[in-house]
Design a protein around this motif. Structure first.
Motif, PDB file in Angstrom:
ATOM      1  N   LYS A 173      12.532  -7.054   0.792  1.00 33.45           N
ATOM      2  CA  LYS A 173      13.018  -6.799   2.134  1.00 33.45           C
ATOM      3  C   LYS A 173      12.814  -5.174   2.802  1.00 33.45           C
ATOM      4  O   LYS A 173      12.477  -5.117   3.632  1.00 33.45           O
ATOM      5  CB  LYS A 173      14.622  -6.871   2.122  1.00 33.45           C
ATOM      6  N   LEU A 174      12.309  -4.260   1.946  1.00 27.43           N
ATOM      7  CA  LEU A 174      12.159  -3.125   2.083  1.00 27.43           C
ATOM      8  C   LEU A 174      10.759  -2.935   2.483  1.00 27.43           C
ATOM      9  O   LEU A 174      10.454  -2.339   3.444  1.00 27.43           O
ATOM     10  CB  LEU A 174      12.308  -2.019   0.996  1.00 27.43           C
ATOM     11  N   MET A 175       9.934  -3.932   1.765  1.00 32.26           N
ATOM     12  CA  MET A 175       8.629  -3.758   2.156  1.00 32.26           C
ATOM     13  C   MET A 175       8.363  -4.587   3.558  1.00 32.26           C
ATOM     14  O   MET A 175       7.135  -4.257   4.268  1.00 32.26           O
ATOM     15  CB  MET A 175       7.762  -4.236   1.100  1.00 32.26           C
ATOM     16  N   GLU A 176       8.807  -5.684   3.989  1.00 27.62           N
ATOM     17  CA  GLU A 176       8.660  -6.608   4.639  1.00 27.62           C
ATOM     18  C   GLU A 176       8.094  -5.978   6.147  1.00 27.62           C
ATOM     19  O   GLU A 176       7.326  -6.127   7.007  1.00 27.62           O
ATOM     20  CB  GLU A 176       9.663  -7.721   5.301  1.00 27.62           C
ATOM     21  N   PRO A 177       9.098  -4.973   6.750  1.00 27.53           N
ATOM     22  CA  PRO A 177       8.892  -3.983   8.038  1.00 27.53           C
ATOM     23  C   PRO A 177       7.630  -3.140   7.989  1.00 27.53           C
ATOM     24  O   PRO A 177       7.298  -2.530   8.874  1.00 27.53           O
ATOM     25  CB  PRO A 177       9.940  -3.653   8.395  1.00 27.53           C
ATOM     26  N   GLN A 178       7.301  -2.726   6.762  1.00 28.71           N
ATOM     27  CA  GLN A 178       6.453  -1.791   6.350  1.00 28.71           C
ATOM     28  C   GLN A 178       4.898  -2.236   6.290  1.00 28.71           C
ATOM     29  O   GLN A 178       3.712  -1.586   6.507  1.00 28.71           O
ATOM     30  CB  GLN A 178       6.984  -0.765   5.217  1.00 28.71           C
ATOM     31  N   SER A 179       4.829  -3.512   5.371  1.00 28.31           N
ATOM     32  CA  SER A 179       3.474  -3.839   4.953  1.00 28.31           C
ATOM     33  C   SER A 179       3.034  -5.125   5.678  1.00 28.31           C
ATOM     34  O   SER A 179       3.629  -5.677   6.177  1.00 28.31           O
ATOM     35  CB  SER A 179       3.583  -4.148   3.514  1.00 28.31           C
ATOM     36  N   ARG A 180       1.615  -5.085   5.696  1.00 32.99           N
ATOM     37  CA  ARG A 180       1.023  -6.207   6.283  1.00 32.99           C
ATOM     38  C   ARG A 180       0.781  -7.388   5.318  1.00 32.99           C
ATOM     39  O   ARG A 180       0.361  -8.447   5.763  1.00 32.99           O
ATOM     40  CB  ARG A 180      -0.563  -5.879   6.648  1.00 32.99           C
ATOM     41  N   ILE A 182       5.768   4.071   2.468  1.00 30.43           N
ATOM     42  CA  ILE A 182       5.320   3.402   1.094  1.00 30.43           C
ATOM     43  C   ILE A 182       4.447   2.061   1.678  1.00 30.43           C
ATOM     44  O   ILE A 182       3.243   2.115   0.993  1.00 30.43           O
ATOM     45  CB  ILE A 182       6.358   2.994  -0.006  1.00 30.43           C
ATOM     46  N   GLY A 183       4.990   1.217   2.295  1.00 28.56           N
ATOM     47  CA  GLY A 183       3.981   0.123   2.711  1.00 28.56           C
ATOM     48  C   GLY A 183       2.742   0.503   3.342  1.00 28.56           C
ATOM     49  O   GLY A 183       1.509  -0.115   2.920  1.00 28.56           O
ATOM     50  N   PRO A 184       2.664   1.450   4.306  1.00 27.57           N
ATOM     51  CA  PRO A 184       1.410   1.725   5.079  1.00 27.57           C
ATOM     52  C   PRO A 184       0.485   2.227   4.096  1.00 27.57           C
ATOM     53  O   PRO A 184      -0.926   2.041   4.047  1.00 27.57           O
ATOM     54  CB  PRO A 184       1.799   2.804   6.226  1.00 27.57           C
ATOM     55  N   VAL A 185       0.933   3.104   3.142  1.00 28.81           N
ATOM     56  CA  VAL A 185       0.011   3.966   2.220  1.00 28.81           C
ATOM     57  C   VAL A 185      -0.403   3.002   0.962  1.00 28.81           C
ATOM     58  O   VAL A 185      -1.723   2.751   0.894  1.00 28.81           O
ATOM     59  CB  VAL A 185       0.784   5.214   1.690  1.00 28.81           C
ATOM     60  N   ALA A 186       0.385   2.156   0.590  1.00 28.33           N
ATOM     61  CA  ALA A 186       0.054   1.161  -0.562  1.00 28.33           C
ATOM     62  C   ALA A 186      -1.102   0.094   0.172  1.00 28.33           C
ATOM     63  O   ALA A 186      -2.027  -0.091  -0.387  1.00 28.33           O
ATOM     64  CB  ALA A 186       0.982   0.410  -0.968  1.00 28.33           C
ATOM     65  N   ASP A 187      -0.916  -0.376   1.673  1.00 25.57           N
ATOM     66  CA  ASP A 187      -1.889  -1.265   2.061  1.00 25.57           C
ATOM     67  C   ASP A 187      -3.286  -0.632   2.217  1.00 25.57           C
ATOM     68  O   ASP A 187      -4.185  -1.199   1.930  1.00 25.57           O
ATOM     69  CB  ASP A 187      -1.354  -1.513   3.631  1.00 25.57           C
ATOM     70  N   ALA A 188      -3.188   0.709   2.633  1.00 25.52           N
ATOM     71  CA  ALA A 188      -4.616   1.429   2.887  1.00 25.52           C
ATOM     72  C   ALA A 188      -5.228   1.455   1.651  1.00 25.52           C
ATOM     73  O   ALA A 188      -6.527   1.467   1.430  1.00 25.52           O
ATOM     74  CB  ALA A 188      -4.137   2.659   3.594  1.00 25.52           C
ATOM     75  N   LEU A 189      -4.646   1.874   0.546  1.00 29.00           N
ATOM     76  CA  LEU A 189      -4.884   2.088  -0.826  1.00 29.00           C
ATOM     77  C   LEU A 189      -5.757   0.818  -1.242  1.00 29.00           C
ATOM     78  O   LEU A 189      -6.828   0.762  -1.948  1.00 29.00           O
ATOM     79  CB  LEU A 189      -4.190   2.842  -1.728  1.00 29.00           C
ATOM     80  N   MET A 190      -4.919  -0.390  -1.071  1.00 26.22           N
ATOM     81  CA  MET A 190      -5.360  -1.857  -1.459  1.00 26.22           C
ATOM     82  C   MET A 190      -6.699  -2.035  -0.843  1.00 26.22           C
ATOM     83  O   MET A 190      -7.599  -2.411  -1.192  1.00 26.22           O
ATOM     84  CB  MET A 190      -4.554  -2.648  -1.221  1.00 26.22           C
ATOM     85  N   ASP A 191      -6.752  -1.656   0.528  1.00 24.40           N
ATOM     86  CA  ASP A 191      -7.957  -1.982   1.356  1.00 24.40           C
ATOM     87  C   ASP A 191      -9.056  -1.153   0.862  1.00 24.40           C
ATOM     88  O   ASP A 191     -10.331  -1.672   0.546  1.00 24.40           O
ATOM     89  CB  ASP A 191      -7.652  -1.712   2.687  1.00 24.40           C
ATOM     90  N   THR A 223      13.558   5.452  -6.551  1.00 27.69           N
ATOM     91  CA  THR A 223      14.681   4.714  -5.744  1.00 27.69           C
ATOM     92  C   THR A 223      13.878   4.065  -4.402  1.00 27.69           C
ATOM     93  O   THR A 223      14.796   3.724  -3.470  1.00 27.69           O
ATOM     94  CB  THR A 223      15.976   5.289  -5.624  1.00 27.69           C
ATOM     95  N   PHE A 224      12.765   4.117  -4.226  1.00 26.76           N
ATOM     96  CA  PHE A 224      11.941   3.569  -3.181  1.00 26.76           C
ATOM     97  C   PHE A 224      12.656   4.036  -1.858  1.00 26.76           C
ATOM     98  O   PHE A 224      12.905   3.284  -0.904  1.00 26.76           O
ATOM     99  CB  PHE A 224      11.922   2.137  -3.018  1.00 26.76           C
ATOM    100  N   ASP A 225      13.055   5.472  -1.861  1.00 26.88           N
ATOM    101  CA  ASP A 225      13.812   5.911  -0.749  1.00 26.88           C
ATOM    102  C   ASP A 225      13.030   5.920   0.621  1.00 26.88           C
ATOM    103  O   ASP A 225      12.306   6.712   0.989  1.00 26.88           O
ATOM    104  CB  ASP A 225      14.298   7.283  -1.006  1.00 26.88           C
ATOM    105  N   SER A 226      12.904   4.839   1.304  1.00 28.05           N
ATOM    106  CA  SER A 226      12.335   4.585   2.530  1.00 28.05           C
ATOM    107  C   SER A 226      13.158   3.803   3.387  1.00 28.05           C
ATOM    108  O   SER A 226      13.796   2.922   3.233  1.00 28.05           O
ATOM    109  CB  SER A 226      10.918   3.677   2.213  1.00 28.05           C
ATOM    110  N   THR A 227      12.914   4.109   4.764  1.00 30.68           N
ATOM    111  CA  THR A 227      13.536   3.369   6.073  1.00 30.68           C
ATOM    112  C   THR A 227      12.503   2.231   6.465  1.00 30.68           C
ATOM    113  O   THR A 227      11.357   1.970   5.831  1.00 30.68           O
ATOM    114  CB  THR A 227      13.628   4.405   7.108  1.00 30.68           C
ATOM    115  N   PRO A 228      13.049   1.542   7.260  1.00 32.90           N
ATOM    116  CA  PRO A 228      11.947   0.358   7.887  1.00 32.90           C
ATOM    117  C   PRO A 228      10.709   1.052   8.499  1.00 32.90           C
ATOM    118  O   PRO A 228       9.609   0.251   8.340  1.00 32.90           O
ATOM    119  CB  PRO A 228      12.840  -0.195   8.825  1.00 32.90           C
ATOM    120  N   GLN A 229      10.684   2.488   8.739  1.00 35.70           N
ATOM    121  CA  GLN A 229       9.541   2.827   9.523  1.00 35.70           C
ATOM    122  C   GLN A 229       8.851   3.885   8.161  1.00 35.70           C
ATOM    123  O   GLN A 229       8.187   4.763   8.521  1.00 35.70           O
ATOM    124  CB  GLN A 229       9.912   3.800  10.282  1.00 35.70           C
ATOM    125  N   GLY A 230       9.286   3.600   7.077  1.00 34.99           N
ATOM    126  CA  GLY A 230       8.615   4.338   5.959  1.00 34.99           C
ATOM    127  C   GLY A 230       7.337   4.146   5.598  1.00 34.99           C
ATOM    128  O   GLY A 230       6.582   3.418   6.035  1.00 34.99           O
TER     129      GLY A 230
END
Length: 418
Positions: free
Chosen positions: A160-167, A99-108, A90-97
């Motif tokens: 929309k969940l990812m927009e504030p979290q991911s680059r 998931i985005g930062p971790v996924a970005d870092a692993l992609m890099d 359920t992607f339980d994450s807030t705008p400061q969550g």
């Protein structure tokens, strides 16, 4: 040697992921935290997949990224060919969550040109439709999970969940676009794809099209078809440990989800011994952990295990949190953990725990660092055998998982018959 590595953002999520990898035919070595020196009883050459449980779901973001990268580097050092970042369906994450930062870092780290956001588990009612997360056909933000105490689910659209979290940008991928997808026609920089995933068959198709990627992210739904793809490439199917063992059982519950509350009610209705921890009484010294343990020992000869629980309705939980949310949670989780330790030290060999935070506290207190993963009691809830103590069986479930008679099923599957 392991070919598939999985990094999960909490303990019960990791066991959930491991169960679906096993169901796909692979043997799984499970680590509670990033492994240091080889754990006693571990046999890494037997593992076809490695799952690492972190605490990154609610960690400070910098630490969550740091730990996830350490876990990824460990997996790469073990020779894995693919890494899966597993988070809640359920992607339980807030705008400061996280998931985005971790996924970005692993992609890099893996230099992945793109990857998936695939938080679906249809067998448990979690689906993705037109880029929206659904819970049993209801938009996530309209479901009973919208008021989660740690990670409120305020939005259903994954983009929309990812927009504030991911680059990096996200794109919905509709079913008719799946088989003809070409990354050359999309963004030149790293990006995410959000495929619709409503049925088991959707998962098979997604795994077939994107199973070659070095990094995938999502819930546990995609892991079973991925594991089947890997199993087809391996020389033999993975082996799993025996589910049953001899000895007494202790059941613990701290989740306040509707599923767990229904499971507690069912277990009580069968006439099984149950003891409720009252946080107000505990804070005021009118109830103690010692009294709970005495109840367990007094009823230890019952054909089934004793259930000790602190779960309650959302209204009661809100009332109790007025005593101090963190203080109350720490007290109840600490009590459950201490009771689990008492049980194991007293010869109990089966511990069954309901609730992510409760299960995390229990496993931390027991101190086992590595497990082999066996068959599942319910989708996403496997039998776990500590590598250091092969006589013990643990079952640790997320609060929302399992059938109404889950506790009885767990007791039955873990009891070795003569």
């Amino acid at each position: 040697m392991a070919v598939l590595g999985c990094i999960a953002d909490d303990f019960t999520g990791a066991s959930d992921a491991a169960s679906f990898i096993v169901k796909g035919g692979m043997s799984v070595q499970f680590y509670n935290g990033i492994p240091g020196n080889q754990s006693p009883g571990s046999e890494p050459d037997k593992a076809q997949a490695i799952v690492i449980a972190l605490k990154s779901r609610t960690q400070e973001t910098g630490k969550a990224v740091e730990d996830s990268l350490k876990a990824a580097r460990f997996l790469l050092s073990q020779g894995v060919k693919q890494i899966y970042f597993k988070y809640c369906s359920t992607f339980d994450s807030t705008p400061q969550g996280n998931i985005g930062p971790v996924a970005d870092a692993l992609m890099d780290l893996l230099k992945a040109p793109y990857t998936l956001l695939c938080p679906a588990l249809p067998i448990n009612g979690r689906t993705v439709e037109n880029g929206n997360l659904m819970v049993n056909g209801v938009f996530l933000h309209e479901s009973h999970m919208k008021n989660h105490p740690l990670t409120p689910m305020w939005e259903s659209r994954i983009q929309k969940l990812m927009e504030p979290q991911s680059r990096y940008p996200c794109y919905d991928l509709l079913p008719e676009e799946l088989e003809d997808f070409s990354p050359e026609s999309s963004s030149a920089k790293p990006f995410y794809l959000i495929p619709d995933y409503k049925t088991q068959d959707d998962g098979e198709k997604i795994a077939a099209v994107f199973g070659h990627l070095p990094l995938l992210t999502g819930g546990s739904g995609l892991l079973e078809p991925l594991a089947r793809i890997w199993t087809g490439k391996l020389s033999e199917k993975g082996s799993i440990p025996e589910s049953g063992t001899k000895g007494k059982a202790l059941l613990l519950a701290g989740s306040c989800s509707k599923a767990t509350l229904d499971q507690i009610a069912w277990y009580q209705d069968q006439g099984n011994p149950c003891y409720k921890l009252d946080p107000r009484a505990m804070m005021e010294g009118r109830q103690t952990e010692e009294e709970a343990w005495s109840f367990a020992e007094e009823h230890g000869s019952h054909i089934n295990g004793v259930l000790i629980y602190s779960s309650d309705t959302p209204e009661k939980v809100k009332e109790i949190q007025s005593l101090g949310k963190e203080r109350t949670a720490a007290m109840l989780e600490g009590a459950a953990a201490a009771l689990a330790v008492r049980a194991v030290n007293s010869g109990y060999t089966r511990i069954i725990s309901a609730g992510g935070e409760t299960s995390g506290a229990v496993t931390k207190a027991l101190g086992f660092s590595s497990y082999w993963i066996g068959e599942s009691v319910a989708p996403g809830v496997p039998v776990m055998v500590p590598a250091e103590r092969p006589d013990i069986r643990l079952i640790l479930k997320s609060g929302n998982f399992g059938q109404e008679d889950f506790f009885q099923r767990a007791l039955d599957i873990t009891l070795k018959q003569d």
